[in-house]
Design an enzyme around this catalytic site. Structure first.
Site, PDB file in Angstrom:
ATOM      1  N   HIS A   1       9.300 -24.171   9.436  1.00  0.00           N
ATOM      2  CA  HIS A   1       8.466 -24.595  10.249  1.00  0.00           C
ATOM      3  C   HIS A   1       7.101 -24.544   9.695  1.00  0.00           C
ATOM      4  O   HIS A   1       5.927 -25.313   9.817  1.00  0.00           O
ATOM      5  CB  HIS A   1       8.417 -24.264  11.733  1.00  0.00           C
ATOM      6  CG  HIS A   1       9.710 -24.708  12.367  1.00  0.00           C
ATOM      7  ND1 HIS A   1       9.848 -24.401  13.838  1.00  0.00           N
ATOM      8  CD2 HIS A   1      10.949 -25.073  11.990  1.00  0.00           C
ATOM      9  CE1 HIS A   1      11.140 -24.652  14.366  1.00  0.00           C
ATOM     10  NE2 HIS A   1      11.791 -25.256  13.307  1.00  0.00           N
TER      11      HIS A   1
ATOM     12  N   CYS B   1       3.263  -3.190   4.058  1.00  0.00           N
ATOM     13  CA  CYS B   1       2.450  -1.926   4.279  1.00  0.00           C
ATOM     14  C   CYS B   1       3.287  -1.113   5.429  1.00  0.00           C
ATOM     15  O   CYS B   1       4.233  -1.458   5.680  1.00  0.00           O
ATOM     16  CB  CYS B   1       1.005  -2.207   4.709  1.00  0.00           C
ATOM     17  SG  CYS B   1       0.795  -3.416   6.226  1.00  0.00           S
TER      18      CYS B   1
ATOM     19  N   ASP C   1       0.790  -1.125   0.105  1.00  0.00           N
ATOM     20  CA  ASP C   1      -0.012   0.080  -0.141  1.00  0.00           C
ATOM     21  C   ASP C   1       0.819   1.059   0.064  1.00  0.00           C
ATOM     22  O   ASP C   1       2.089   1.232  -0.069  1.00  0.00           O
ATOM     23  CB  ASP C   1      -1.083  -0.188   0.981  1.00  0.00           C
ATOM     24  CG  ASP C   1      -0.345   0.210   2.703  1.00  0.00           C
ATOM     25  OD1 ASP C   1       0.834   0.260   2.756  1.00  0.00           O
ATOM     26  OD2 ASP C   1      -1.023   0.176   3.608  1.00  0.00           O
TER      27      ASP C   1
ATOM     28  N   THR D   1       2.930  -1.328   8.600  1.00  0.00           N
ATOM     29  CA  THR D   1       3.388  -2.137   9.871  1.00  0.00           C
ATOM     30  C   THR D   1       3.439  -3.747   9.306  1.00  0.00           C
ATOM     31  O   THR D   1       4.051  -4.313   9.989  1.00  0.00           O
ATOM     32  CB  THR D   1       2.232  -2.154  10.802  1.00  0.00           C
ATOM     33  OG1 THR D   1       1.065  -2.706  10.388  1.00  0.00           O
ATOM     34  CG2 THR D   1       2.261  -0.902  11.535  1.00  0.00           C
TER      35      THR D   1
ATOM     36  N   HIS E   1       6.405 -30.860  11.165  1.00  0.00           N
ATOM     37  CA  HIS E   1       6.025 -29.622  11.005  1.00  0.00           C
ATOM     38  C   HIS E   1       4.977 -29.757   9.721  1.00  0.00           C
ATOM     39  O   HIS E   1       3.940 -28.937   9.697  1.00  0.00           O
ATOM     40  CB  HIS E   1       6.951 -28.738  10.362  1.00  0.00           C
ATOM     41  CG  HIS E   1       8.156 -28.236  11.554  1.00  0.00           C
ATOM     42  ND1 HIS E   1       7.678 -27.659  12.631  1.00  0.00           N
ATOM     43  CD2 HIS E   1       9.364 -28.660  11.621  1.00  0.00           C
ATOM     44  CE1 HIS E   1       8.922 -27.919  13.347  1.00  0.00           C
ATOM     45  NE2 HIS E   1       9.834 -28.438  12.702  1.00  0.00           N
TER      46      HIS E   1
HETATM   47  C1  RB5 Z   1      -1.421   3.006   6.707  1.00  0.00           C
HETATM   48  O1  RB5 Z   1      -1.540   4.115   7.171  1.00  0.00           O
HETATM   49  C2  RB5 Z   1      -1.408   1.897   7.309  1.00  0.00           C
HETATM   50  O2  RB5 Z   1      -2.477   1.661   8.294  1.00  0.00           O
HETATM   51  C3  RB5 Z   1      -1.190   0.363   6.649  1.00  0.00           C
HETATM   52  O3  RB5 Z   1      -0.009   0.889   5.816  1.00  0.00           O
HETATM   53  C4  RB5 Z   1      -0.762  -0.578   7.558  1.00  0.00           C
HETATM   54  O4  RB5 Z   1       0.357  -0.372   8.332  1.00  0.00           O
HETATM   55  C5  RB5 Z   1      -1.758  -1.314   8.022  1.00  0.00           C
HETATM   56  O5  RB5 Z   1      -1.578  -2.335   8.871  1.00  0.00           O
END
Ligand code: RB5
Length: 149
Positions: free
Chosen positions: A98, A65, A8, A67, A133
């Site tokens: 695993h 993304c 994203d 996180t 596994h």
């Molecule tokens: C976008 O701001 C952020 O929420 C997205 O990139 C991600 O971290 C969501 O889990």
């Protein structure tokens, strides 16, 4: 190996780093975006990539993304997907050995490009150990088969 890659808006820079790594490693890949600076919705990128991996069109996926969390949650909703959210090299190796993970998720706002490249390289070259596994991974597949989703 053929890899489907997407991010994203929160993962664009790291996705470009990983695309470069895939080129350096001589791994075939397709980049599914996003080509954007404006805000987009991570499920719109995670789900198509997950479906391409689940169908066998691609062997593996890498999703990025901010996180890595949203991407991993969304990808794991697709039957047959074992998406691992990884931010350290130990887990990168372990999740291939695993869990036989078929999608790697990372967060651009969590780790730097050097570590992310190391993680991706370890994950891309890591082998599934099978054995005990395989039975555990098989139980996840059995559960998926037992539900209507
Ligand atoms: C976008 O701001 C952020 O929420 C997205 O990139 C991600 O971290 C969501 O889990």
């Amino acid at each position: 190996m053929k890899v489907a890659l997407a991010s994203d808006h929160g993962g664009v820079n790291l996705r470009k780093e990983i695309a470069q790594l895939l080129k350096e490693m001589g791994i075939e890949y397709e980049d599914f975006g996003c080509d954007c600076e404006t805000s987009v919705d991570y499920p719109d990128y995670a789900l198509p990539v997950a479906k391409k991996v689940a169908s066998g069109e691609f062997d593996r996926g890498i999703l990025i993304c901010g996180t890595g969390i949203g991407m991993s949650i969304a990808a794991n909703k697709v039957k047959g997907i074992r998406c691992a959210l990884v931010h350290d090299t130990f887990s990168a190796k372990a999740t291939r050995a695993h869990n036989d993970s078929n999608i790697l998720a990372m967060g651009e706002r969590v780790i730097g490009p050097g570590l992310a490249r190391d993680i991706a390289q370890i994950w891309l070259t890591g082998e599934f150990e099978g054995g005990r596994h395989a039975g555990r991974v098989g139980k996840i597949g059995e559960y998926e088969d037992s539900t209507s989703n």
